[in-house]
Design a protein around this motif. Structure first.
Motif, PDB file in Angstrom:
ATOM      1  N   GLU A 137       0.849  -1.211   0.000  1.00 14.20           N
ATOM      2  CA  GLU A 137       0.000   0.000   0.000  1.00 14.20           C
ATOM      3  C   GLU A 137       0.871   1.243   0.000  1.00 14.20           C
ATOM      4  O   GLU A 137       1.789   1.360   0.818  1.00 14.20           O
ATOM      5  CB  GLU A 137      -0.879   0.017   1.262  1.00 14.20           C
ATOM      6  CG  GLU A 137      -1.990  -0.996   1.227  1.00 14.20           C
ATOM      7  CD  GLU A 137      -2.681  -1.125   2.582  1.00 14.20           C
ATOM      8  OE1 GLU A 137      -2.416  -0.304   3.488  1.00 14.20           O
ATOM      9  OE2 GLU A 137      -3.485  -2.058   2.712  1.00 14.20           O
ATOM     10  N   GLY A 138       0.516   2.177  -0.864  1.00 16.05           N
ATOM     11  CA  GLY A 138       1.171   3.489  -0.871  1.00 16.05           C
ATOM     12  C   GLY A 138       2.618   3.381  -1.302  1.00 16.05           C
ATOM     13  O   GLY A 138       3.097   2.308  -1.636  1.00 16.05           O
ATOM     14  N   PRO A 139       3.322   4.519  -1.292  1.00 14.09           N
ATOM     15  CA  PRO A 139       4.747   4.432  -1.625  1.00 14.09           C
ATOM     16  C   PRO A 139       5.480   3.716  -0.496  1.00 14.09           C
ATOM     17  O   PRO A 139       5.049   3.752   0.655  1.00 14.09           O
ATOM     18  CB  PRO A 139       5.183   5.893  -1.718  1.00 14.09           C
ATOM     19  CG  PRO A 139       4.219   6.651  -0.899  1.00 14.09           C
ATOM     20  CD  PRO A 139       2.922   5.886  -0.920  1.00 14.09           C
ATOM     21  N   SER A 140       6.573   3.059  -0.833  1.00 15.90           N
ATOM     22  CA  SER A 140       7.371   2.402   0.202  1.00 15.90           C
ATOM     23  C   SER A 140       8.086   3.473   1.031  1.00 15.90           C
ATOM     24  O   SER A 140       8.122   4.653   0.658  1.00 15.90           O
ATOM     25  CB  SER A 140       8.372   1.462  -0.438  1.00 15.90           C
ATOM     26  OG  SER A 140       9.099   2.162  -1.394  1.00 15.90           O
TER      27      SER A 140
ATOM     28  N   MET B 170      15.809  10.409  -6.373  1.00 20.90           N
ATOM     29  CA  MET B 170      14.598   9.913  -5.720  1.00 20.90           C
ATOM     30  C   MET B 170      13.901  11.071  -5.005  1.00 20.90           C
ATOM     31  O   MET B 170      14.557  11.879  -4.339  1.00 20.90           O
ATOM     32  CB  MET B 170      14.952   8.810  -4.710  1.00 20.90           C
ATOM     33  CG  MET B 170      13.732   8.151  -4.090  1.00 20.90           C
ATOM     34  SD  MET B 170      14.165   6.826  -2.947  1.00 20.90           S
ATOM     35  CE  MET B 170      14.555   5.505  -4.070  1.00 20.90           C
ATOM     36  N   VAL B 171      12.588  11.128  -5.176  1.00 21.92           N
ATOM     37  CA  VAL B 171      11.794  12.128  -4.459  1.00 21.92           C
ATOM     38  C   VAL B 171      11.347  11.499  -3.140  1.00 21.92           C
ATOM     39  O   VAL B 171      10.811  10.388  -3.112  1.00 21.92           O
ATOM     40  CB  VAL B 171      10.566  12.561  -5.289  1.00 21.92           C
ATOM     41  CG1 VAL B 171       9.690  13.525  -4.492  1.00 21.92           C
ATOM     42  CG2 VAL B 171      11.023  13.203  -6.598  1.00 21.92           C
ATOM     43  N   LEU B 172      11.592  12.217  -2.063  1.00 20.01           N
ATOM     44  CA  LEU B 172      11.228  11.724  -0.727  1.00 20.01           C
ATOM     45  C   LEU B 172      10.115  12.593  -0.134  1.00 20.01           C
ATOM     46  O   LEU B 172       9.969  13.767  -0.494  1.00 20.01           O
ATOM     47  CB  LEU B 172      12.430  11.807   0.218  1.00 20.01           C
ATOM     48  CG  LEU B 172      13.697  11.046  -0.170  1.00 20.01           C
ATOM     49  CD1 LEU B 172      14.794  11.316   0.867  1.00 20.01           C
ATOM     50  CD2 LEU B 172      13.419   9.546  -0.280  1.00 20.01           C
TER      51      LEU B 172
ATOM     52  N   LEU C 153      10.376   6.569   8.057  1.00 14.74           N
ATOM     53  CA  LEU C 153      11.266   7.730   8.240  1.00 14.74           C
ATOM     54  C   LEU C 153      11.171   8.668   7.040  1.00 14.74           C
ATOM     55  O   LEU C 153      10.957   9.865   7.185  1.00 14.74           O
ATOM     56  CB  LEU C 153      12.711   7.258   8.396  1.00 14.74           C
ATOM     57  CG  LEU C 153      13.007   6.304   9.555  1.00 14.74           C
ATOM     58  CD1 LEU C 153      14.418   5.739   9.433  1.00 14.74           C
ATOM     59  CD2 LEU C 153      12.846   7.034  10.870  1.00 14.74           C
ATOM     60  N   PHE C 154      11.360   8.084   5.842  1.00 16.01           N
ATOM     61  CA  PHE C 154      11.224   8.844   4.597  1.00 16.01           C
ATOM     62  C   PHE C 154      10.406   8.006   3.624  1.00 16.01           C
ATOM     63  O   PHE C 154      10.778   6.853   3.355  1.00 16.01           O
ATOM     64  CB  PHE C 154      12.594   9.105   3.950  1.00 16.01           C
ATOM     65  CG  PHE C 154      13.531   9.935   4.773  1.00 16.01           C
ATOM     66  CD1 PHE C 154      13.264  11.282   4.997  1.00 16.01           C
ATOM     67  CD2 PHE C 154      14.686   9.387   5.314  1.00 16.01           C
ATOM     68  CE1 PHE C 154      14.141  12.064   5.756  1.00 16.01           C
ATOM     69  CE2 PHE C 154      15.564  10.151   6.065  1.00 16.01           C
ATOM     70  CZ  PHE C 154      15.291  11.492   6.295  1.00 16.01           C
ATOM     71  N   GLU C 155       9.312   8.555   3.102  1.00  8.09           N
ATOM     72  CA  GLU C 155       8.582   7.870   2.022  1.00  8.09           C
ATOM     73  C   GLU C 155       9.372   8.027   0.728  1.00  8.09           C
ATOM     74  O   GLU C 155       9.902   9.108   0.445  1.00  8.09           O
ATOM     75  CB  GLU C 155       7.192   8.479   1.847  1.00  8.09           C
ATOM     76  CG  GLU C 155       6.226   8.034   2.930  1.00  8.09           C
ATOM     77  CD  GLU C 155       4.859   8.719   2.795  1.00  8.09           C
ATOM     78  OE1 GLU C 155       4.060   8.547   3.718  1.00  8.09           O
ATOM     79  OE2 GLU C 155       4.630   9.422   1.777  1.00  8.09           O
ATOM     80  N   MET C 156       9.417   6.940  -0.065  1.00  8.09           N
ATOM     81  CA  MET C 156      10.173   6.943  -1.322  1.00  8.09           C
ATOM     82  C   MET C 156       9.145   7.103  -2.448  1.00  8.09           C
ATOM     83  O   MET C 156       8.539   6.136  -2.893  1.00  8.09           O
ATOM     84  CB  MET C 156      10.950   5.637  -1.427  1.00  8.09           C
ATOM     85  CG  MET C 156      11.833   5.428  -0.192  1.00  8.09           C
ATOM     86  SD  MET C 156      12.259   3.713   0.115  1.00  8.09           S
ATOM     87  CE  MET C 156      13.697   3.555  -0.905  1.00  8.09           C
TER      88      MET C 156
END
Ligand SMILES: CC(C)(COP(=O)(O)OP(=O)(O)OC[C@H]1O[C@@H](n2cnc3c(N)ncnc32)[C@H](O)[C@@H]1OP(=O)(O)O)[C@@H](O)C(=O)NCCC(=O)NCCSC(=O)CC(=O)O
Length: 381
Positions: free
Chosen positions: A8-11, A375-377, A228-231
């Motif tokens: 589900e969703g971005p990793s 990569m956009v975080l 911590l950070f969505e990828m």
């Protein structure tokens, strides 16, 4: 019929760990003296002066190394590129690299809080993998991962190896519901160390040893799992006709690095296009790059300076990258993990201090090709 279930969703990155060898720590201001002494090259006075000039301009304060003077004493062939030494280097790296990665991965797993046997995929990136089975299997054994863990070794991606591994981990986590991917990057200069010559001074002045590990997963997240950070999105770009400016070459005498003087300029000229692509085009990109937080591979001080200039970044935007460069040097593919770790530490400090933090960010990592991983975080609220 069996249907593959997606996450589900971005990793997201769920935990980060880093480690360095404890064998040798060298301050940069004594590096040239030490190098020319241990390699018995002190008669090369002009070269040593140049080495000192270069070291002063690196923005590096200290670096960690696996190779000690004692080990070099036992391997005089490491000092002379004309003597065959690749076998001995490969044998040494075969133990040292997985062990270094284990130290970083154990920290990430401890932070994650789940058993190592819950890891479903392992991505191991290194420029020191020269055998099969390789460092990925050794690391899986050292950590007690399950026999069904899906292992992949990424070899010789150089400084963009960490970015490449994170990019692949994102794809794996989002396409396999419940997947928990361990990204491990470990680099040691023992494969390339040699007596100083006209061609290797910059490499000697920049590179250090270290390992980084990140656990990546997509939703649904388990109890205690904290993104911590969505990828959000990731891209890879190769700058055309630059394959000869940055690279590594295995020789009987060890690995040679080639770093052309144009590398910082070429990266500076191309990063904005890569960022616009990763954000999905001009319309979706932020109005100013200062709206973002930044995790940039500190390949060298002029690379960071050029990125500051072309993106018109405010002072301090690349502070995490400059900090890692100062404290550890360029640890090739592992470096980006150190930057992410430093970035989250700084963001927590600023958050605790009541500062408004950027929600969106970007990773930039560079290596042979010239390849740029972007990569956009997004930082979850
Ligand atoms: C070497 C530097 C510290 C020098 O700093 P400055 O450029 O500000 O200083 P400067 O122009 O006065 O240069 C000092 C001396 O270094 C020499 N010099 C500079 N760059 C050089 C290079 N690439 N190869 C050989 N010599 C070089 C200059 O000619 C000069 O020599 P003289 O004093 O005789 O006139 C810096 O340029 C640097 O960090 N460059 C490396 C950037 C890089 O390629 N990073 C990628 C690493 S690989 C990576 O991250 C990816 C990967 O491996 O996969």
């Amino acid at each position: 019929m069996f249907i593959r279930q997606h996450g589900e969703g971005p990793s997201a990155m769920l935990a980060i760990g880093t480690a360095n060898p404890t064998n040798l720590l060298l301050p940069q201001d004594v590096f040239a003296d030490n190098l020319f002494r241990v390699t018995k090259s002190e008669h090369l006075t002009e070269l040593k002066e140049k080495m000192n000039r270069i070291c002063q301009k690196t923005g590096i304060g200290k670096r960690h190394f696996h190779l000690t003077e004692e080990t070099l004493g036992a391997h005089p062939e490491f000092l002379d590129r004309e003597l065959p030494s690749l076998d001995a280097r490969i044998e040494m790296a075969a133990t040292a690299v997985p062990k270094l990665a284990q130290s970083a991965a154990a920290k990430a797993i401890a932070e994650w809080g789940r058993p190592a046997t819950d890891i479903t995929h392992l991505l191991f990136s290194t420029y020191s993998a020269w055998e099969a089975p390789s460092a990925d299997l050794k690391l899986a054994t050292l950590l007690g991962l399950r026999p069904t863990v899906c292992r992949t070794i990424l070899s010789l991606h150089g400084c963009y190896g960490g970015g490449r591994a994170l990019h692949l981990a994102k794809e794996l986590a989002e396409n396999n519901r419940g997947a928990r991917v361990l990204v491990a990057c470990a680099e040691t200069t023992l494969v390339c160390f040699g007596g100083p010559d006209g061609a290797n001074l910059v490499g000697h002045a920049l590179f250090g040893d270290g390992a980084g590990a990140v656990i990546v997963g997509a939703g649904p997240f388990g109890e205690g799992e904290r993104p911590l950070f969505e990828m959000v999105t990731a891209t890879q770009t190769t700058i055309p006709r630059t394959e000869h400016v940055l690279g590594m070459q295995a020789t009987a005498g060890g690995i040679d690095f080639h770093l052309a003087i144009q590398v910082p300029m070429l990266i500076g000229q191309n990063v904005e296009r890569c960022l616009l692509d990763a954000f999905g085009g001009d319309g979706d990109a932020p109005g100013s790059w200062n709206e973002l937080f930044w995790a940039v591979h500190p390949g060298g001080r002029p690379i960071l300076d050029n990125i500051d200039t072309v993106l018109k970044l405010e002072p301090g935007k690349l502070a995490a990258s400059r900090h890692v460069l100062r404290e550890y040097g360029n640890m090739s593919g592992a470096t980006i993990v150190f930057v992410l770790d430093e970035l989250r530490r700084r963001r927590k400090e600023e958050d605790d201090g009541g500062h408004q933090l950027p929600e969106w960010g970007a990773i930039l990592a560079f290596g042979p090709g010239i390849t740029i991983e972007t990569m956009v975080l997004r930082s979850p609220r």
